[in-house]
Scaffold this motif. Structure first.
Motif, PDB file in Angstrom:
ATOM      1  N   GLY A 180       0.820  -1.201   0.000  1.00  0.00           N
ATOM      2  CA  GLY A 180       0.000   0.000   0.000  1.00  0.00           C
ATOM      3  C   GLY A 180       0.858   1.257   0.000  1.00  0.00           C
ATOM      4  N   HIS A 181       0.426   2.292  -0.721  1.00  0.00           N
ATOM      5  CA  HIS A 181       1.201   3.526  -0.800  1.00  0.00           C
ATOM      6  C   HIS A 181       0.274   4.709  -1.083  1.00  0.00           C
ATOM      7  CE1 HIS A 181       0.921   1.781  -4.834  1.00  0.00           C
ATOM      8  NE2 HIS A 181       0.914   3.030  -5.291  1.00  0.00           N
ATOM      9  N   CYS A 182       0.668   5.872  -0.644  1.00  0.00           N
ATOM     10  CA  CYS A 182      -0.097   7.094  -0.829  1.00  0.00           C
ATOM     11  C   CYS A 182       0.297   7.731  -2.161  1.00  0.00           C
ATOM     12  CB  CYS A 182       0.175   8.053   0.332  1.00  0.00           C
ATOM     13  SG  CYS A 182      -0.921   9.478   0.399  1.00  0.00           S
ATOM     14  N   ILE A 183      -0.665   7.880  -3.059  1.00  0.00           N
ATOM     15  CA  ILE A 183      -0.401   8.378  -4.403  1.00  0.00           C
ATOM     16  C   ILE A 183       0.105   9.824  -4.342  1.00  0.00           C
ATOM     17  CG2 ILE A 183      -1.387   8.846  -6.671  1.00  0.00           C
ATOM     18  CD1 ILE A 183      -1.178   5.902  -5.987  1.00  0.00           C
ATOM     19  N   GLY A 184       1.279  10.044  -4.891  1.00  0.00           N
ATOM     20  CA  GLY A 184       1.848  11.383  -4.981  1.00  0.00           C
ATOM     21  C   GLY A 184       2.483  11.892  -3.703  1.00  0.00           C
ATOM     22  N   HIS A 185       2.406  11.113  -2.645  1.00  0.00           N
ATOM     23  CA  HIS A 185       2.975  11.543  -1.365  1.00  0.00           C
ATOM     24  C   HIS A 185       3.658  10.351  -0.690  1.00  0.00           C
ATOM     25  CE1 HIS A 185       0.888  15.450  -1.525  1.00  0.00           C
ATOM     26  NE2 HIS A 185      -0.086  14.768  -2.085  1.00  0.00           N
ATOM     27  N   PRO A 186       4.768   9.898  -1.241  1.00  0.00           N
ATOM     28  CA  PRO A 186       5.436   8.703  -0.708  1.00  0.00           C
ATOM     29  C   PRO A 186       5.914   8.866   0.728  1.00  0.00           C
ATOM     30  CG  PRO A 186       6.845   9.859  -2.280  1.00  0.00           C
ATOM     31  CD  PRO A 186       5.484  10.482  -2.364  1.00  0.00           C
ATOM     32  N   GLU A 187       6.056  10.109   1.180  1.00  0.00           N
ATOM     33  CA  GLU A 187       6.498  10.320   2.566  1.00  0.00           C
ATOM     34  C   GLU A 187       5.392   9.993   3.571  1.00  0.00           C
ATOM     35  OE1 GLU A 187       4.414  14.022   1.264  1.00  0.00           O
ATOM     36  OE2 GLU A 187       5.898  12.653   0.379  1.00  0.00           O
ATOM     37  N   THR A 188       4.143   9.950   3.098  1.00  0.00           N
ATOM     38  CA  THR A 188       3.018   9.554   3.966  1.00  0.00           C
ATOM     39  C   THR A 188       2.890   8.041   3.892  1.00  0.00           C
ATOM     40  OG1 THR A 188       1.903  11.647   3.473  1.00  0.00           O
ATOM     41  CG2 THR A 188       0.580   9.900   4.454  1.00  0.00           C
ATOM     42  N   VAL A 189       3.280   7.378   4.964  1.00  0.00           N
ATOM     43  CA  VAL A 189       3.462   5.928   4.914  1.00  0.00           C
ATOM     44  C   VAL A 189       2.158   5.171   5.063  1.00  0.00           C
ATOM     45  CG1 VAL A 189       4.583   3.968   6.027  1.00  0.00           C
ATOM     46  CG2 VAL A 189       5.820   6.128   5.770  1.00  0.00           C
ATOM     47  N   PHE A 190       1.281   5.600   5.980  1.00  0.00           N
ATOM     48  CA  PHE A 190       0.132   4.776   6.341  1.00  0.00           C
ATOM     49  C   PHE A 190      -1.189   5.329   5.810  1.00  0.00           C
ATOM     50  CE2 PHE A 190       3.325   3.699   9.575  1.00  0.00           C
ATOM     51  CZ  PHE A 190       3.370   2.324   9.399  1.00  0.00           C
ATOM     52  N   TYR A 191      -2.156   4.409   5.703  1.00  0.00           N
ATOM     53  CA  TYR A 191      -3.442   4.681   5.064  1.00  0.00           C
ATOM     54  C   TYR A 191      -4.195   5.839   5.705  1.00  0.00           C
ATOM     55  CZ  TYR A 191      -8.339   3.928   3.786  1.00  0.00           C
ATOM     56  OH  TYR A 191      -9.624   4.106   3.365  1.00  0.00           O
ATOM     57  N   ARG A 192      -4.364   5.807   7.010  1.00  0.00           N
ATOM     58  CA  ARG A 192      -5.235   6.788   7.663  1.00  0.00           C
ATOM     59  C   ARG A 192      -4.717   8.212   7.505  1.00  0.00           C
ATOM     60  NH1 ARG A 192      -7.264   5.104  13.425  1.00  0.00           N
ATOM     61  NH2 ARG A 192      -8.016   3.429  12.081  1.00  0.00           N
ATOM     62  N   SER A 193      -3.420   8.419   7.681  1.00  0.00           N
ATOM     63  CA  SER A 193      -2.860   9.764   7.547  1.00  0.00           C
ATOM     64  C   SER A 193      -2.951  10.251   6.108  1.00  0.00           C
ATOM     65  CB  SER A 193      -1.406   9.783   8.029  1.00  0.00           C
ATOM     66  OG  SER A 193      -0.637   8.807   7.350  1.00  0.00           O
ATOM     67  N   CYS A 194      -2.855   9.325   5.156  1.00  0.00           N
ATOM     68  CA  CYS A 194      -2.971   9.689   3.746  1.00  0.00           C
ATOM     69  C   CYS A 194      -4.396  10.121   3.407  1.00  0.00           C
ATOM     70  CB  CYS A 194      -2.559   8.502   2.871  1.00  0.00           C
ATOM     71  SG  CYS A 194      -2.745   8.774   1.083  1.00  0.00           S
ATOM     72  N   VAL A 195      -5.369   9.303   3.790  1.00  0.00           N
ATOM     73  CA  VAL A 195      -6.768   9.578   3.453  1.00  0.00           C
ATOM     74  C   VAL A 195      -7.281  10.809   4.195  1.00  0.00           C
ATOM     75  CG1 VAL A 195      -9.118   8.657   3.581  1.00  0.00           C
ATOM     76  CG2 VAL A 195      -7.230   7.177   2.878  1.00  0.00           C
ATOM     77  N   SER A 196      -6.878  10.967   5.464  1.00  0.00           N
ATOM     78  CA  SER A 196      -7.334  12.125   6.235  1.00  0.00           C
ATOM     79  C   SER A 196      -6.818  13.442   5.657  1.00  0.00           C
ATOM     80  CB  SER A 196      -6.899  11.990   7.697  1.00  0.00           C
ATOM     81  OG  SER A 196      -5.486  11.965   7.800  1.00  0.00           O
ATOM     82  N   SER A 197      -5.742  13.369   4.870  1.00  0.00           N
ATOM     83  CA  SER A 197      -5.205  14.565   4.218  1.00  0.00           C
ATOM     84  C   SER A 197      -5.856  14.827   2.865  1.00  0.00           C
ATOM     85  CB  SER A 197      -3.688  14.430   4.047  1.00  0.00           C
ATOM     86  OG  SER A 197      -3.048  14.288   5.304  1.00  0.00           O
ATOM     87  N   GLY A 198      -6.800  13.948   2.487  1.00  0.00           N
ATOM     88  CA  GLY A 198      -7.515  14.126   1.225  1.00  0.00           C
ATOM     89  C   GLY A 198      -6.833  13.471   0.043  1.00  0.00           C
ATOM     90  N   TRP A 199      -5.818  12.638   0.306  1.00  0.00           N
ATOM     91  CA  TRP A 199      -5.119  11.964  -0.784  1.00  0.00           C
ATOM     92  C   TRP A 199      -5.659  10.544  -0.974  1.00  0.00           C
ATOM     93  CZ3 TRP A 199      -0.361  13.732   2.390  1.00  0.00           C
ATOM     94  CH2 TRP A 199      -0.186  15.102   2.220  1.00  0.00           C
ATOM     95  N   ARG A 200      -5.132   9.854  -1.967  1.00  0.00           N
ATOM     96  CA  ARG A 200      -5.606   8.510  -2.286  1.00  0.00           C
ATOM     97  C   ARG A 200      -4.539   7.471  -1.971  1.00  0.00           C
ATOM     98  NH1 ARG A 200      -6.177   9.056  -7.243  1.00  0.00           N
ATOM     99  NH2 ARG A 200      -4.991   7.402  -8.275  1.00  0.00           N
ATOM    100  N   TYR A 201      -4.972   6.393  -1.338  1.00  0.00           N
ATOM    101  CA  TYR A 201      -4.062   5.311  -0.952  1.00  0.00           C
ATOM    102  C   TYR A 201      -4.419   4.080  -1.776  1.00  0.00           C
ATOM    103  CZ  TYR A 201      -0.865   3.078   2.405  1.00  0.00           C
ATOM    104  OH  TYR A 201       0.201   2.457   2.999  1.00  0.00           O
ATOM    105  N   GLU A 202      -3.442   3.499  -2.437  1.00  0.00           N
ATOM    106  CA  GLU A 202      -3.700   2.376  -3.332  1.00  0.00           C
ATOM    107  C   GLU A 202      -2.758   1.218  -3.032  1.00  0.00           C
ATOM    108  OE1 GLU A 202      -3.476   3.535  -7.383  1.00  0.00           O
ATOM    109  OE2 GLU A 202      -5.396   4.613  -7.372  1.00  0.00           O
ATOM    110  N   GLY A 203      -3.171   0.032  -3.547  1.00  0.00           N
ATOM    111  CA  GLY A 203      -2.324  -1.147  -3.436  1.00  0.00           C
ATOM    112  C   GLY A 203      -2.435  -1.808  -2.075  1.00  0.00           C
ATOM    113  N   GLY A 204      -1.778  -2.936  -1.954  1.00  0.00           N
ATOM    114  CA  GLY A 204      -1.718  -3.634  -0.687  1.00  0.00           C
ATOM    115  C   GLY A 204      -2.995  -4.392  -0.339  1.00  0.00           C
TER     116      GLY A 204
END
Length: 300
Positions: free
Chosen positions: A180-204
């Motif tokens: 799993g990885h945050c699209i366009g923001h590889p420094e954001t490692v985990f799902y919840r922090s990625c989604v809460s920032s309005g980004w998309r988390y894919e894979g895994g």
């Protein structure tokens, strides 16, 4: 003879409303765990048919299915609070029933009572304390302590899986490890922090938290409701008279049944429109393991 759960010959159940009586007569400790497994396996062919013949059918914006709808926001978002409140109400009501039953307890042979309680350690402990000491405060304190252990035994694995495990939850860590990885923001490692920032988390592999919550809480609540009904049947047995079931008990039974069915409906929505089959399987099996260990194995 072991105490039956509910049977048409238990006369006092005919004081219940018809809809309550018919619903309760077919429910035991295994009803909801088996029901969740049936929904899990039965909805997969329907989902495959939908994807094959109605690929554009997407009702995720419908109020009851949408992530922003009532079912998700209330029954999932506040599931811990709901289950805690219901659990406390059930245990308090059970204590009231047992305290009223104390003068009716036999002084010697308790075989029938133990058979009726079917090995529940907390129930047997409660009845023994009431019989031996007669101290309501001691019995209440001891019983409440066991119930808090049970509640912790249910909550801790669920919290570990989907809320917190020395930082991100166990499910989030598995999601990340499996790709799993945050699209366009590889420094954001985990799902919840990625989604809460309005980004998309894919894979895994994203195990289903909704499957875990709904199956765990509905199955555990059905266990507690069946336990309450055993006490009512027990009162009928030891008095040898029909015991009038109060309006509050009827209301509790209907409310808890409705809540379990609402969680089952939410699980059905998850199975039809969210997660892969294996992600739902993992969430459901984790839930059943928690309930099996706490309720069926430890018999708390």
């Amino acid at each position: 003879m072991p105490c039956r759960y509910i049977n048409s010959s238990d006369n006092h159940y005919f004081l219940l409303p018809v809809i309550t009586r018919r619903a309760m007569m077919g429910i035991n400790e295994y009803t909801f765990p088996i029901g969740f497994l049936l929904v899990l396996t039965g909805t997969e062919p329907l989902r495959l048919l939908k994807d094959a013949y109605l690929p554009d059918f997407n009702p995720k914006k419908w109020p009851l299915i949408s992530p922003d709808g009532f079912l998700n926001k209330f029954l999932a978002g506040h599931s811990f609070e709901i289950f805690t409140l219901v659990f406390i109400i059930l245990q308090t009501y059970k204590l009231i029933v047992v305290i009223k039953m104390k003068p009716l307890l036999p002084t010697s042979d308790m075989t029938q009572i133990y058979d009726c309680l079917q090995g529940s350690k907390s129930d047997v402990s409660l009845i023994d304390t009431m019989k031996d000491s007669g101290n309501k405060k001691a019995a209440t304190f001891r019983y409440s302590g066991v119930q808090m252990i049970k509640l912790a035994g249910i909550f801790m694995p669920v919290i570990t899986c989907i809320v917190w495990f020395f930082g991100p939850s166990l499910y989030e860590r598995i999601h990340r490890i499996t790709g799993g990885h945050c699209i366009g923001h590889p420094e954001t490692v985990f799902y919840r922090s990625c989604v809460s920032s309005g980004w998309r988390y894919e894979g895994g592999f994203k195990s289903s938290g909704h499957s875990l919550i709904t199956c765990t809480f509905a199955s555990a609540l059905s266990w507690e409701t069946v336990s309450l009904n055993k006490w009512i049947v027990l009162m009928n047995r030891i008095t040898e008279l029909p015991v009038r079931v109060s309006g509050s008990c009827k209301l509790l039974q209907l409310a808890f049944l409705a809540l379990c069915l609402a969680w089952l409906m939410m699980f059905t929505v998850t199975c039809m429109f969210y997660h892969s089959f294996m992600e739902r399987v993992v969430g459901t099996l984790c839930a059943l393991l928690i309930v099996y260990f706490v309720c069926f194995r430890l018999k708390l």
